[in-house]
Write an enzyme that holds these catalytic residues in place. Structure first.
Site, PDB file in Angstrom:
ATOM      1  N   LYS A  38      10.180 -10.464   5.927  1.00 52.47           N
ATOM      2  CA  LYS A  38       9.853  -9.200   6.600  1.00 52.47           C
ATOM      3  C   LYS A  38       9.187  -8.246   5.604  1.00 52.47           C
ATOM      4  CE  LYS A  38      14.464  -7.465   5.631  1.00 52.47           C
ATOM      5  NZ  LYS A  38      15.853  -7.703   6.039  1.00 52.47           N
ATOM      6  N   TYR A 271      -0.255  19.043 -13.525  1.00 52.06           N
ATOM      7  CA  TYR A 271       0.257  19.979 -12.518  1.00 52.06           C
ATOM      8  C   TYR A 271       1.641  20.504 -12.907  1.00 52.06           C
ATOM      9  CZ  TYR A 271      -3.350  18.461  -9.195  1.00 52.06           C
ATOM     10  OH  TYR A 271      -4.523  18.191  -8.567  1.00 52.06           O
ATOM     11  N   MET A 319      -1.782  12.172  -7.718  1.00 53.13           N
ATOM     12  CA  MET A 319      -2.070  11.154  -6.703  1.00 53.13           C
ATOM     13  C   MET A 319      -2.673   9.895  -7.318  1.00 53.13           C
ATOM     14  SD  MET A 319      -4.267  11.502  -3.192  1.00 53.13           S
ATOM     15  CE  MET A 319      -3.326  12.873  -2.559  1.00 53.13           C
TER      16      MET A 319
HETATM   17  C1  LIG Z   1      16.629  -8.451   5.177  1.00 48.87           C
HETATM   18  C2  LIG Z   1      17.686  -9.326   5.699  1.00 48.87           C
HETATM   19  C3  LIG Z   1      18.189 -10.379   4.935  1.00 48.87           C
HETATM   20  C4  LIG Z   1      17.816 -10.599   3.504  1.00 48.87           C
HETATM   21  O1  LIG Z   1      18.536  -9.701   2.665  1.00 48.87           O
HETATM   22  P1  LIG Z   1      18.458  -9.805   1.076  1.00 48.87           P
HETATM   23  O2  LIG Z   1      19.473  -8.832   0.626  1.00 48.87           O
HETATM   24  O3  LIG Z   1      17.075  -9.418   0.691  1.00 48.87           O
HETATM   25  O4  LIG Z   1      18.748 -11.205   0.728  1.00 48.87           O
HETATM   26  C5  LIG Z   1      19.086 -11.229   5.547  1.00 48.87           C
HETATM   27  N1  LIG Z   1      19.485 -11.039   6.820  1.00 48.87           N
HETATM   28  C6  LIG Z   1      19.036 -10.025   7.563  1.00 48.87           C
HETATM   29  C7  LIG Z   1      19.532  -9.866   8.967  1.00 48.87           C
HETATM   30  C8  LIG Z   1      18.142  -9.128   7.040  1.00 48.87           C
HETATM   31  O5  LIG Z   1      17.696  -8.110   7.775  1.00 48.87           O
END
Ligand SMILES: *Cc1c(COP(=O)(O)O)cnc(C)c1O
Length: 379
Positions: A38, A271, A319
């Site tokens: 993801k 800045y 930036m």
């Molecule tokens: C993101 C996620 C993982 C992976 O988690 P890590 O801590 O990066 O290993 C596993 N299960 C679910 C449901 C997640 O959302």
């Protein structure tokens, strides 16, 4: 040749990703591995990471949104693709069309998907998420039997697995993890003893923290994310345990020196003049800043590597510009490579170091750098 690429580069090592997968494989035993990709593989680039994991023999992929799953499927991924975030009704046609695996959390969702699944010739495998103590998404243990029955009664759906998630798996030895695992096993066991389910289900609960730190949590499948990218879930605070210490950070973030100049003692820098020189100071100007994910929060805090030496960021990060104090290293020149994240010579700056300076965790640093910059892969 006309040069026009960015001076700031996020580079991901295929060898490190590959290595980390095999470390996870060793730790996993006979369970399957769902590679969590993801958020564009935590900023590392989802499609290329998926290709590497596929070559390694990964069993499944986990993404947050349907659109990510569709991208993966259209890029040729054959393995099951889990949509870990509860899908809205309007996405079920895409889930069915691209044969994605939804994680269902309530009966309303089942009704919504039933409208579409009824017409399918082959039934769609679905998983359920039960909230066994994470306190986030899912159904309560008490709601699980009704949800299972509803799925079993729905044409075109086939219950294939049940999952839960740990809230504290990276906190070694925290008894909460064992409690949650026990609750999960009990509620699933009861589904069998009450004859609500008969077929073997794929049970999964372990994220990276649990894979390396919660004994007995592997079950039928594990879902590592951060460890595939080379970091221990608990950060440097707790170090790694066992095989976890062999993980190799895959991402580097590098820039270049675009100007070297000397200013007198008492000069306010950038800045807000948040830093005033206390000596005649040699500065290197870097063309990187919060626009590239090198957050303002790192002003006067972080360290970068130039010519294998650690040099401090001074003044406020803007930036697209950052200053570092190179007074003690007079060999630094315009054009030198600057490592913001990664290794240079014998020195190494990790995402855990940067997370500490930013007041966050490695996950956020990796997502940030990866999402703010084009990602390149090297072998
Ligand atoms: C993101 C996620 C993982 C992976 O988690 P890590 O801590 O990066 O290993 C596993 N299960 C679910 C449901 C997640 O959302």
């Amino acid at each position: 040749m006309v040069k026009s690429e960015s001076l700031n580069r996020v580079i991901v090592s295929r060898a490190a990703i590959n290595h980390n997968f095999y470390i996870c494989r060793k730790q996993t035993g006979n369970a399957g591995i769902m590679a969590t990709v993801k958020a564009d593989a935590y900023g590392h680039g989802m499609l290329e990471c998926a290709r590497i994991f596929t070559e390694c023999g990964v069993d499944a992929f986990g993404v947050a949104e349907v659109v990510e799953g569709v991208n993966l499927r259209c890029s040729g991924v054959d393995q099951p693709i889990f949509i870990l975030t509860a899908a809205l009704a309007e996405f079920f046609p895409a889930i069915i069309k691209y044969n994605l695996t939804p994680v269902l959390v309530d009966v309303a969702q089942v009704s919504a998907i039933a409208v579409h699944s009824r017409h399918c010739r082959e039934s769609l495998p679905v998983h359920i998420e039960v909230d066994a103590g994470m306190g986030r998404q899912g159904c309560l243990p008490a709601e699980l039997p009704e949800l299972v029955r509803k799925i079993e009664q729905t044409q075109g759906l086939r219950l294939a697995g049940i999952m839960a998630h740990f809230p504290l798996a990276d906190d070694r030895g925290n008894p909460a993890s064992n409690n949650i695992m026990r609750i999960f096993q009990e509620v699933v066991g009861k589904l069998y003893s009450d004859n609500i389910i008969r077929e073997k289900q794929c049970l999964h609960i372990a994220n990276s923290g649990a894979l390396f730190g919660v004994a007995g949590s592997n079950m039928d499948m594990v879902r590592p994310g951060i460890s595939l990218y080379g970091y221990a879930a608990g950060g440097t605070g707790q170090g790694g345990v066992g095989l976890e210490q062999e993980l190799r950070p895959a991402m580097s973030f590098v820039s270049r020196v675009v100007q070297v100049r000397t200013v007198p003692e008492g000069t306010g820098l950038g800045y807000g003049h948040s830093f005033v020189t206390r000596r005649r100071t040699r500065l290197a100007v870097l063309p990187v800043g919060y626009g590239d994910g090198y957050l303002r929060k790192l002003s006067n805090r972080s360290i970068v590597l130039i010519r294998g030496r650690k040099v401090p960021v001074v003044g406020r990060i803007s930036m697209n510009m950052t200053l570092v104090d190179v007074t003690d290293f007079n060999s630094v020149q315009v054009g030198d490579e600057v490592v913001l994240l990664g290794r240079q010579g014998a020195e190494w700056i990790t995402a855990d170091d940067i997370a500490l300076w930013m007041g966050t965790i490695s996950y956020e640093v990796l997502c940030l750098f990866g999402h703010c910059n084009a990602v390149e892969f090297v072998d």
